[in-house]
Enzyme design. Structure first.
Site, PDB file in Angstrom:
ATOM      1  N   CYS A   1     -47.248 -60.102  -3.979  1.00 35.69           N
ATOM      2  CA  CYS A   1     -46.511 -58.859  -3.735  1.00 35.69           C
ATOM      3  C   CYS A   1     -45.391 -58.986  -2.707  1.00 35.69           C
ATOM      4  O   CYS A   1     -44.606 -58.060  -2.533  1.00 35.69           O
ATOM      5  CB  CYS A   1     -47.476 -57.765  -3.284  1.00 35.69           C
ATOM      6  SG  CYS A   1     -48.903 -57.594  -4.359  1.00 35.69           S
TER       7      CYS A   1
ATOM      8  N   HIS B   1     -45.592 -51.044   3.207  1.00 39.30           N
ATOM      9  CA  HIS B   1     -46.208 -51.678   2.036  1.00 39.30           C
ATOM     10  C   HIS B   1     -47.004 -50.614   1.289  1.00 39.30           C
ATOM     11  O   HIS B   1     -46.921 -50.526   0.068  1.00 39.30           O
ATOM     12  CB  HIS B   1     -47.097 -52.838   2.471  1.00 39.30           C
ATOM     13  CG  HIS B   1     -47.657 -53.613   1.335  1.00 39.30           C
ATOM     14  ND1 HIS B   1     -46.847 -54.216   0.384  1.00 39.30           N
ATOM     15  CD2 HIS B   1     -48.934 -53.895   0.970  1.00 39.30           C
ATOM     16  CE1 HIS B   1     -47.603 -54.825  -0.509  1.00 39.30           C
ATOM     17  NE2 HIS B   1     -48.873 -54.644  -0.179  1.00 39.30           N
TER      18      HIS B   1
ATOM     19  N   GLU C   1     -52.401 -51.138   7.736  1.00 38.08           N
ATOM     20  CA  GLU C   1     -50.971 -51.148   8.031  1.00 38.08           C
ATOM     21  C   GLU C   1     -50.638 -50.173   9.155  1.00 38.08           C
ATOM     22  O   GLU C   1     -49.804 -50.455  10.019  1.00 38.08           O
ATOM     23  CB  GLU C   1     -50.158 -50.809   6.781  1.00 38.08           C
ATOM     24  CG  GLU C   1     -48.657 -50.943   7.012  1.00 38.08           C
ATOM     25  CD  GLU C   1     -47.838 -50.866   5.732  1.00 38.08           C
ATOM     26  OE1 GLU C   1     -46.622 -51.141   5.799  1.00 38.08           O
ATOM     27  OE2 GLU C   1     -48.395 -50.533   4.668  1.00 38.08           O
TER      28      GLU C   1
ATOM     29  N   LYS D   1     -43.936 -46.543  -3.079  1.00 32.00           N
ATOM     30  CA  LYS D   1     -44.787 -46.919  -4.221  1.00 32.00           C
ATOM     31  C   LYS D   1     -45.399 -45.672  -4.857  1.00 32.00           C
ATOM     32  O   LYS D   1     -45.819 -45.712  -6.015  1.00 32.00           O
ATOM     33  CB  LYS D   1     -45.889 -47.878  -3.769  1.00 32.00           C
ATOM     34  CG  LYS D   1     -45.396 -49.291  -3.457  1.00 32.00           C
ATOM     35  CD  LYS D   1     -46.552 -50.208  -3.072  1.00 32.00           C
ATOM     36  CE  LYS D   1     -46.068 -51.630  -2.792  1.00 32.00           C
ATOM     37  NZ  LYS D   1     -45.264 -51.721  -1.560  1.00 32.00           N
TER      38      LYS D   1
ATOM     39  N   HIS E   1     -46.519 -49.883  -7.900  1.00 27.44           N
ATOM     40  CA  HIS E   1     -46.533 -51.202  -7.275  1.00 27.44           C
ATOM     41  C   HIS E   1     -46.045 -52.215  -8.306  1.00 27.44           C
ATOM     42  O   HIS E   1     -46.757 -52.559  -9.249  1.00 27.44           O
ATOM     43  CB  HIS E   1     -47.948 -51.538  -6.812  1.00 27.44           C
ATOM     44  CG  HIS E   1     -48.010 -52.683  -5.859  1.00 27.44           C
ATOM     45  ND1 HIS E   1     -46.986 -53.594  -5.715  1.00 27.44           N
ATOM     46  CD2 HIS E   1     -48.982 -53.092  -4.987  1.00 27.44           C
ATOM     47  CE1 HIS E   1     -47.314 -54.496  -4.802  1.00 27.44           C
ATOM     48  NE2 HIS E   1     -48.523 -54.212  -4.345  1.00 27.44           N
TER      49      HIS E   1
ATOM     50  N   PHE F   1     -51.456 -60.316  -1.442  1.00 28.57           N
ATOM     51  CA  PHE F   1     -52.699 -61.049  -1.634  1.00 28.57           C
ATOM     52  C   PHE F   1     -52.471 -62.500  -1.202  1.00 28.57           C
ATOM     53  O   PHE F   1     -51.397 -63.071  -1.398  1.00 28.57           O
ATOM     54  CB  PHE F   1     -53.106 -61.029  -3.107  1.00 28.57           C
ATOM     55  CG  PHE F   1     -53.938 -59.828  -3.510  1.00 28.57           C
ATOM     56  CD1 PHE F   1     -54.184 -58.789  -2.629  1.00 28.57           C
ATOM     57  CD2 PHE F   1     -54.471 -59.754  -4.789  1.00 28.57           C
ATOM     58  CE1 PHE F   1     -54.947 -57.694  -3.005  1.00 28.57           C
ATOM     59  CE2 PHE F   1     -55.245 -58.669  -5.175  1.00 28.57           C
ATOM     60  CZ  PHE F   1     -55.479 -57.636  -4.280  1.00 28.57           C
TER      61      PHE F   1
END
Length: 408
Positions: free
Chosen positions: A164, A296, A307, A328, A333, A392
């Site tokens: 990502c 994010h 976050e 998002k 995403h 990830f």
């Protein structure tokens, strides 16, 4: 060698929010989410039904039949965004500039649509061969390569794949290349098309996709929503942009990256903090300068609270004064292409002095107690903005942008 200042002079975007930057930005300002039922894939055997699909997309409006045979959907989106960005920046190509321009793209999975079609042909239909162009369609560097051919770019070109964070890594590397003088211009961003049956089933197994929609930072959030699309930024030196009278959208001033060295899927706080601090240091600004963070913000329970904690860890008391939204909630995403779309939105926010909203927000979460700009965009002075991307594998990439002031 003294570092050069780097500015953004062109942008292109295609996603669930629209097929151009103008359409994308209008829907951001109006908080009009592109998340809707997925129509391109049979969803009858998938637990969730919604995604950020590019609406009414017809490849024939952009490519010849021969090109469609050769180019996977993910690369098509990268090319479409690049065409818009190059046209937007009004560049006059010379052989020297083509040789001094780099193309750096990000993608997580490459030609997933083609991969699935090949597997279906072999394992479901029992055929003995696959499409002749399967390999050139699948390869993750396809978008970068086709962009070089589209414009005759003979400088270096490559693709970064860091899940990502792919596009932020691509943009950050391109920024450093132009700033250092290794190249004069960069076409950079990313694209992704994950809305295929097999890939959606793989995400279903992880149990992190919401059954309805993406509501980052809201206490009742259920998870992420997958989307597709691509976006491109044109980066060039300030000297070059001023010399040719180009419109400047914003300045890119910092890039930071780190690895958690922890868990393959579970995020950890120290890694994102390190990346944000590195980006601030690279930009040579103090934390209290940041006005806006494009988070994010995936909408999962673990990511959003972590976050928030990381932002507090870096910004201290100033964190409560920063607008922190997750777009998002609007475009989904887009995995390796997400941060390119978010970069376009962040730059547009600086240009227009409008804070993007977090859509679908319902219930405040004490663990996400920041100003998340809920459900409505906001006018206000914005001088410095940050865009976060945490992937990830514990790979983090953060960009810092500055409002362009032609008086400086």
């Amino acid at each position: 060698m003294q570092n050069k200042r780097v500015v953004i002079t062109g942008m292109g975007s295609i996603s669930a929010l629209g097929k151009t930057v103008a359409e994308t930005w209008q829907n951001v300002v109006n908080c009009k989410s592109g998340i809707a039922p997925i129509t391109m894939t049979d969803m009858s055997h998938i637990r969730f039904k919604n995604g950020g699909e590019v609406k009414d997309y017809n490849a024939r409006n952009y490519f010849t039949e021969k090109e469609i045979d050769l180019i996977d959907r993910f690369a098509q989106f990268g090319i479409i965004a690049a065409r818009e960005a190059v046209q937007d920046c009004s560049i006059q190509w010379t052989e020297e500039l083509k040789d001094r321009t780099c193309v750096i793209m990000g993608t997580s999975i490459g030609g997933e649509e083609t991969t699935e079609a090949a597997f279906y042909s072999l394992f479901k239909e029992g055929k003995n061969r696959v499409n002749l162009f399967t390999i050139p369609r699948i390869m993750p560097n396809a978008a970068a390569s086709h962009i070089t051919m589209q414009f005759g770019i003979t400088g270096f070109a490559y693709t970064i794949s860091t899940a990502c964070a792919s596009s932020n890594h691509a943009i950050g590397n391109a920024f450093w290349m132009v700033r250092s003088g290794i190249c004069d211009m960069a076409i950079t961003g990313g694209s992704e098309t994950p809305l295929n049956f097999g890939f959606l089933k793989s995400w279903e197994a992880l149990r992190v996709v919401a059954s309805d929609t993406c509501r980052p930072f809201s206490k009742d959030r259920q998870g992420m929503i997958l989307g597709e699309g691509g976006a491109i930024l044109i980066l060039e030196t300030l000297e070059s942009a001023l010399q040719r009278g180009a419109e400047i959208y914003a300045e890119i001033i910092g890039f930071g990256m780190s690895s958690d060295a922890g868990h393959i899927t579970k995020p950890e706080q120290k890694g994102p903090e390190k990346a944000m601090r590195m980006a601030l240091n690279d930009a040579n600004i103090t934390p209290d300068k940041i006005d806006y963070i494009n988070a994010h913000g995936t909408g999962t329970l673990a990511n959003d609270s972590l976050e928030t904690a990381a932002i507090k860890g870096v910004f201290g008391n100033h964190a409560k004064k920063i607008a922190v939204s997750s777009t998002k909630s609007l475009h989904g995403h887009v995995l390796g292409g997400t941060s390119a779309i978010e970069a376009v939105i962040t730059v547009s926010a600086l240009k227009n002095q409008i804070y993007p909203p977090t859509a679908n927000y319902t219930v405040p979460d004490p663990e996400c107690d920041l100003d998340v700009v809920p459900n409505q965009s906001r006018n206000g002075e914005m001088n410095y903005a940050m865009s976060n991307s945490f992937a990830f594998g514990g790979l983090n990439a953060v960009l810092v942008f500055k409002k362009w002031d032609n008086k400086r």
